[in-house]
Scaffold this active site. Structure first.
Site, mmCIF file in Angstrom:
data_model
loop_
_atom_site.group_PDB
_atom_site.id
_atom_site.type_symbol
_atom_site.label_atom_id
_atom_site.label_comp_id
_atom_site.label_asym_id
_atom_site.label_seq_id
_atom_site.Cartn_x
_atom_site.Cartn_y
_atom_site.Cartn_z
ATOM 1 N N HIS A 56 0.828 -1.207 0.000
ATOM 2 C CA HIS A 56 0.000 0.000 0.000
ATOM 3 C C HIS A 56 0.865 1.260 0.000
ATOM 4 O O HIS A 56 0.386 2.341 0.339
ATOM 5 C CB HIS A 56 -0.910 0.022 1.228
ATOM 6 N N HIS A 215 -6.969 -4.637 -1.218
ATOM 7 C CA HIS A 215 -6.256 -5.883 -1.510
ATOM 8 C C HIS A 215 -6.894 -6.573 -2.709
ATOM 9 O O HIS A 215 -6.644 -7.745 -2.968
ATOM 10 C CB HIS A 215 -6.304 -6.828 -0.312
#
Lengths: 332, 332
Positions: A56, A215
């Protein structure tokens, strides 16, 4: 899978080593257990620590520095860090005013940060972020997911901690910002987790995933691709509906964060910003603070999320205050 | 083609409107002809203006602000801006010390900036950037291409101009930084120009394009995909060979810019940085300044470029000095 990597097992260490080397004026990287801290330890403040699965970037290590985090614990890609990382980070940056963990609401992260908390020999608290209004309960969560709004929580809490505020005040501000922040994401492509070596999900050239998680986990609905204004309108409606469900007045100032997931060009993110700001204005939400770019990514996913944070004087003050980190820097 | 757009014809205007709105404290956008300037006009300095085809964001408009550019002229995607844009921008920001154009060496840009120069009623000069060591003469150039090193030229020249230096000094520094800067890029995928609606070139899942240009134009060679260290090593060797061909000593300090082309995650860019810094150190080049991220992109291309700028005291001073733009901000 075509990526700039050597061995899959070494991606994280090599990348974090590069990160720490490129930003050695700001951050230090400790190996085994892995955590990153400010290059110069801060004193007389609540230690603010975040962490979560990697993939991320720049979340979370990119937000270490003055006015934001004291430390970050990176897990493997899309995998929670372990309690020993959090404990080691906390012991390293603790400065006698307690430790505040900022944790995105995913089951693995919540469990591991709780385990670390139980072992901590000093005062501590946790702020759980849950800004994603797309779905309640999902692949990896009970309750809502924490996504890009976490950056705003980390910025504001980090700013308050810098003033010497106590742990309870930092936690209260974190919870307030989280409550007043709502996000929703859209995927145009999947991401590819290096260890898996193939796309996380299939999506047709004519489709988008509305409400996707960071995700690649499912969102609200697989939909037909359409014009940006129509996509953005659905996102804005979802956010406004969320604020209303929380009994938050929407005729006020707000911060608009248009976040790229990793493979969407800045040109498109600014186009989304243009569309979102107009649509929000039509709902009475006046955008007076902005952030546009890749701030909470999902590896190489093409897509973007829209985050709106309803401002008040306290949040504005802490958003505007100086910050000096690898990924956010202003005011000094 | 899956992109966040409405009508292809409106992408640029909508995106620039979003950009100007998100950064209204820093920049102002003028339509017809299109150019962007600082929100507050600077006085008593050489006006620094750049421009070029869009699709390379944040280049150039993202570098408007204190310590860098006074104005930028965005063309359509991968298309040179027109002389009327440059003239209008120059008239708007000219502050009695002349105008310096910073132009990437592409035939269309060079021609149009030359036409604008000829019509300018005040003192002016041009710095042509040509940092790409991959190829001499290419699809759109006679001579070498100007790529990500242009950011370093704009930063240093912008800093010098802020001190009140004269036009000749600004031009001389720009030429020096350009000479001491060498770049090479690698594409893993093509980009897709919105108006074309399909990939600019075909590339197999097992291939990379070594030396690719920032419009997807061919580089040195189509090669087999391999480990990051091997790819980076070839890039570093190309850069070091270029410095040697220019009779520049390589046993010195340097700035390392690892630039993403738009769809490559930060995790991979930092891994490339880690690899490149080690390989450069083995050649005697010690990296003391760093920049990692998407600074000169090629729409949605997956890939990255490596840029090395050999530092001296003057370049270090101007790199380190305060800058306050949408895409680069430090020191104030």
């Amino acid at each position: 899978m075509k990526k700039f990597i050597n061995k899959v097992d070494n991606i994280l260490t090599e990348s974090l080593s590069g990160f720490a080397s490129a930003h050695r004026d700001l951050v230090t990287f400790q190996l085994d257990p892995n955590y990153l801290t400010r290059a110069q330890k801060a004193q007389n403040k609540v230690a603010i620590i975040s962490g979560g699965g990697s993939g991320h970037e720049p979340l979370h290590a990119g937000y270490i520095g003055y006015g934001m985090l004291d430390a970050a614990c990176p897990g493997q890609v899309f995998t929670s860090p372990t309690p020993d990382q959090m404990l080691a980070a906390a012991e390293s940056v603790h400065a006698d005013k307690g430790v505040l963990f900022i944790v995105k609401n995913y089951a693995g992260d919540v469990m591991n940060f709780e385990m670390a908390s139980e072992m901590l020999p000093f005062e501590h608290a946790t702020v759980l972020t849950s800004d994603d209004c797309a779905v309640v309960n999902s692949t990896y969560t009970t309750g809502r997911r924490g996504v890009a709004g976490t950056v705003i929580v980390e910025k504001c809490v980090g700013s308050l901690a810098e003033t010497g505020a106590d742990l309870a005040s930092c936690k209260a501000l974190g919870n307030k910002v989280n409550l007043r922040t709502s996000s929703i994401g859209v995927a145009l492509t999947s991401c590819t987790v290096p260890a898996a070596g193939r796309a996380t999900f299939d999506i047709a050239e004519t489709e988008l995933e509305m409400g996707v998680g960071i995700h690649g986990e499912p969102g609200r609905k697989r939909e037909q691709m359409r014009e940006a204004d129509a996509i953005v309108n659905d996102c804005v409606q979802a956010i406004v509906t969320d604020f209303k469900a929380k009994n938050l007045a929407t005729n006020q100032e707000a911060l608009l964060l248009v976040n790229g997931f990793g493979a969407t060009p800045l040109m498109e993110l600014y186009l989304i910003y243009h569309s979102a700001a107009k649509l929000l204005a039509a709902q009475g939400i006046c955008i007076t603070r902005s952030l546009v770019g890749n701030y909470t990514t999902a590896l190489d996913m093409a897509g973007a999320s829209i985050t709106v944070c309803l401002l008040d004087d306290e949040i504005k003050q802490h958003w505007d205050s100086p910050v000096h980190t690898p990924a956010l820097r202003w005011g000094r």
